[in-house]
Enzyme design. Structure first.
Site, PDB file in Angstrom:
ATOM      1  CG  ASP A 291       0.733   4.076  -6.999  1.00  0.00           C
ATOM      2  OD1 ASP A 291      -0.182   3.263  -6.778  1.00  0.00           O
ATOM      3  OD2 ASP A 291       1.936   3.782  -6.886  1.00  0.00           O
TER       4      ASP A 291
HETATM    5  C1  NOJ Z   1       0.417   1.006  -5.042  1.00  0.00           C
HETATM    6  C2  NOJ Z   1       1.568   0.607  -5.913  1.00  0.00           C
HETATM    7  O1  NOJ Z   1       2.568   1.604  -5.873  1.00  0.00           O
HETATM    8  C3  NOJ Z   1       1.180   0.369  -7.350  1.00  0.00           C
HETATM    9  O2  NOJ Z   1       2.285  -0.119  -8.061  1.00  0.00           O
HETATM   10  C4  NOJ Z   1       0.009  -0.575  -7.438  1.00  0.00           C
HETATM   11  O3  NOJ Z   1      -0.325  -0.805  -8.781  1.00  0.00           O
HETATM   12  C5  NOJ Z   1      -1.155   0.055  -6.686  1.00  0.00           C
HETATM   13  N1  NOJ Z   1      -0.793   0.226  -5.296  1.00  0.00           N
HETATM   14  C6  NOJ Z   1      -2.420  -0.793  -6.795  1.00  0.00           C
HETATM   15  O4  NOJ Z   1      -2.310  -1.931  -6.044  1.00  0.00           O
END
Ligand code: NOJ
Length: 763
Positions: A291
């Protein structure tokens, strides 16, 4: 020396060209191609494939080193970036792809990732709302359309679907998921994966899907975003993992890990989750993406000493691609050179990235995703908007309908008062995580109603309340006006002179989503206060709840005569709500989550383990030593699976073909559903089981089947479920699924609390 270099470059180009021209046929062929490319790569290029950078002009999390647009282009050109996120649009992706393909030594194409959570430009209902439809065909269609709009905009990889089970409405991200139940969430997750990917990633409008967040992010303590997770092995295997396993079995291309920790180890560095289970036991051969910044955040967790340590433990634990930590980019090369990290780990990760790129057909045609003409043609097309309306009306849940206030009779001359700021709101229905939606582009409830009401209904509007943040929301993104009650007077006088009031209340779109946890999930501001005053002057009030999470408002639930839960329904919200209000569509949605009476009950969910002192109405209520609260009931406001229709359905003649079977036998259970009301309608028939005595023990109820049927008024249908060994089993501590002999309750009903029961013995 120079000649050698030239020779090897020629061989390399021939190899890549042949890899491209052969196209995608079998996985074995992809493996050969992956191997042939891997052999050509140097250490820098390998590391580059594991680097995922955000685009130059958009971001969805903190940027580690601010202003770096120009250096990013250089990195793409030198093969030091393998994928981009938030670079969107046919032109932008074409330009970035061209840098990679034409300038880098090996010309390996980029993946373009983007959060397409419930639509790209045409917005569908937020995922939690869509899940209330329990309609797998429409859910798949919604993902398919999102994929098509995404693909023609140059993006080939989405960070969706989210399949985190959550039992906590305080957590803002419940809106992105499929609710609290692992069976329903598994079915929905597979429908979404198939919608994005189709049956073949190389198909024209397929994009790679991502199962996220692996794992247990939905169980963060106290519902506070990014908090620690503490769950049992039982909950892990039986509640959290099933949707991921189902997605892997359905061929999901990638998995994103989670910000949270699991059993004291950050998910991103968790070998048990990623290597042992996901890639080992389940045989997942796609890629695992971190993430945003989650690799570097391992230091913050107190699990890694420095960025090098974080990079090492993450790669070794199976995190293949680094999103925005700059950890692999800056550390991996020297870690491998020093022998601290084995080349095998690196190669395995690179293979996984290349595999997806081949499967998507990018080596055949790096520019196959993205077409400016098709962008014009498909984005927000009439066909897509029509589909959004179909999904949206199926996502609405009728919670209450006293005196049959609904549907509104449009044949009769009536004065309808529409009250509540959210009724004119063209933005909130788009929900959070709205990709390329145009702000304020949804059909508002007011617009939808006026457009569809016909000439007999006179519709007047007063905003009544302001949508305020109350005094407890700290989020920087929410700057609502204070409410001095200036709108109350006109709203009350309009209610007084109207035949019927539609009172629209709820949440702004940005009150739910990432980083939007709340301790108090009642409605903010003075919405309830005004509702009370409106009800004093007019009893015919239909409450329309527009929100991104289950809302706790016991007074509203108990005192409003009719309530529709409409969530955030996307681009066509107003039209879909009007369809239901006017009876053009008979509501069929059922709650994918439990709605608590009180925040103190959280977590409250239907598939709980029974304690040794269950409270039971037949027991002496004055005796205190039962599992109960002294100041509130145990039961929820509305149970999982609950939802009404304008018609009524009876469940009769439930029959289990045999009451005793062997472990590998199958048995059918039948029930007759009759539509004995005045409208044609759809009913979601739910099958629950209970393994009555088990070691370890099993929940009081577990959903193991459902069937959405359509019945004309007066019509009956015999609905059957087949019960097999698979229907009855559970996961043990070892993560293996098994069914053990014994007594089972087989239950069928219209929701998790309203069931009929038969006993089945497995010998
Ligand atoms: C953080 C989020 O937790 C995740 O779900 C997302 O895909 C990413 N940012 C990218 O934006």
């Amino acid at each position: 020396m120079k000649i050698l270099k030239i020779l090897s470059l020629i061989i390399l180009l021939v190899n890549i060209k042949s890899a491209r021209s052969q196209g995608l046929a079998t996985n074995r062929m992809i493996e050969q191609k992956v191997d042939s490319v891997l052999k050509l790569m140097n250490l820098d290029e390998k590391v580059g494939q594991l680097v995922l950078h955000t685009g130059f002009w958009e971001f969805t999390g903190p940027i580690p080193d601010g202003n770096r647009a120009s250096s990013e282009a250089d990195k793409i050109k030198s093969g030091k970036i393998g994928s981009m996120l938030n670079v969107v649009g046919a032109m932008s992706t074409y330009n970035a792809q061209k840098m990679a393909v034409e300038n880098s030594r090996l010309g390996i194409p980029l993946l373009f990732g983007y959060d397409v959570i419930h639509g790209f430009k045409t917005m569908f209902p937020i995922p939690l709302a869509e899940s209330a439809s329990w309609d797998l065909d429409y859910i798949r269609l919604s993902a398919e359309i999102a994929a098509k709009e995404t693909a023609v905009s140059g993006v080939n990889w989405t960070f969706a679907p989210m399949m985190d089970i959550s039992r906590d409405p305080r957590w803002g991200r419940g809106m992105e998921g499929a609710g609290e139940d692992p069976y329903l969430a598994s079915k929905i997750s597979v429908a979404r994966v198939k919608g994005f990917q189709s049956d073949n990633l190389a198909n024209r409008f397929s994009i790679a899907a991502t199962a996220k967040h692996f794992a247990a992010y939905g169980f963060i303590e106290a519902g506070r975003e990014y908090n620690t997770v503490e769950i049992s092995n039982h909950t892990l295997h039986n509640i959290v993992l099933p949707p991921f396993k189902a997605a892997v079995d359905a061929g999901v291309a990638s998995v994103m890990n989670s910000f949270s920790d699991f059993w004291g180890i950050p998910a991103t560095a968790n070998s048990y989750l990623q290597r042992d289970l996901l890639k080992g036991k389940w045989g997942f051969d796609g890629l695992v993406v971190s993430d945003w910044g989650s690799i570097a955040e391992i230091m913050e967790h107190g699990y890694a000493e420095d960025l090098a340590d974080a990079a090492k433990v993450s790669l070794e634990a199976g995190s293949d691609v680094d999103m925005e930590s700059a950890a692999y980019e800056t550390q991996l090369k020297s870690l491998v050179e020093k022998g601290v990290v084995s080349m095998d780990f690196l190669d395995d990760a690179v293979r996984r990235v290349l595999r997806i790129k081949f499967a998507l057909g990018l080596f055949d045609d790096p520019y196959r995703y993205g077409n400016a003409e098709e962008e014009q043609k498909f984005l927000l097309s009439d066909v897509h908007l029509k589909a959004s309306r179909e999904v949206a009306k199926r996502s609405i849940v009728l919670l209450k309908n006293e005196s049959n206030l609904l549907p509104i009779n449009a044949e009769k001359k009536q004065k309808i008062a529409v009250i509540g700021k959210l009724a004119e709101d063209k933005d909130s229905p788009l929900g959070n995580w709205r990709a390329k939606a145009v702000s304020n582009s949804a059909v508002s409830l007011l617009e939808g109603l006026k457009e569809n009401a016909g000439s007999n209904l006179t519709i007047n509007y007063e905003k009544g309340y302001e949508l305020t943040s109350g005094d407890r929301i700290f989020s920087v993104n929410l700057t609502f006006a204070a409410d001095d009650g200036a709108g109350f007077k006109n709203a009350i006088s309009l209610a007084k002179k109207s035949d019927l009031v539609l009172y629209v209340m709820g949440e702004d779109a940005l009150q739910s989503g990432e980083g939007r946890s709340q301790v108090d999930v009642s409605l903010k501001g003075r919405q309830v206060e005004l509702l009370k005053k409106v009800l004093e002057v007019n009893k015919n009030v239909i409450v329309i709840l527009m929100n991104g999470r289950p809302v706790i408002e016991p007074w509203v639930y108990e005192n409003a005569p009719a309530i529709l839960e409409v969530w955030h329904l996307g681009s066509q919200a107003g039209n879909a709500i009007a369809d239901v209000l006017l009876g053009k569509y008979n509501p069929s949605g059922k709650l994918p989550v439990t709605i608590p009476r009180h925040a103190g009950q959280i977590p409250i969910y239907y598939n709980y383990l029974q304690n040794g002192r269950p409270f039971d109405k037949n027991r002496d209520p004055k005796f205190v030593f039962w599992s109960h609260y002294n100041d509130e009931k145990n039961s929820p406001q509305y149970p999982f699976g609950y939802g009404l229709s304008y018609t009524s359905f009876s469940y009769t003649d439930m029959k289990l073909e045999k009451d005793t079977i062997g472990l590998s036998d199958t048995v059918k259970v039948h029930v007759t559903i009759t539509n004995n009301g005045n409208y044609d309608g759809e009913e979601i028939v739910q099958l629950f089981i209970r393994d009555v005595v088990a070691k370890p023990m099993r929940p009081v109820k577990e959903l193991r089947g459902f069937n959405k049927i359509s019945l004309k008024k007066g019509q009956s249908e015999r609905v059957s479920f087949e019960i097999t060994e698979k229907t009855l089993g559970s996961y043990g501590f070892d993560g293996n699924y098994s069914t053990k002999p014994g007594l089972f309750y087989i239950m069928i009903g219209s929701n998790s609390e309203d069931v009929q029961l038969k006993e089945l013995t497995i010998k």
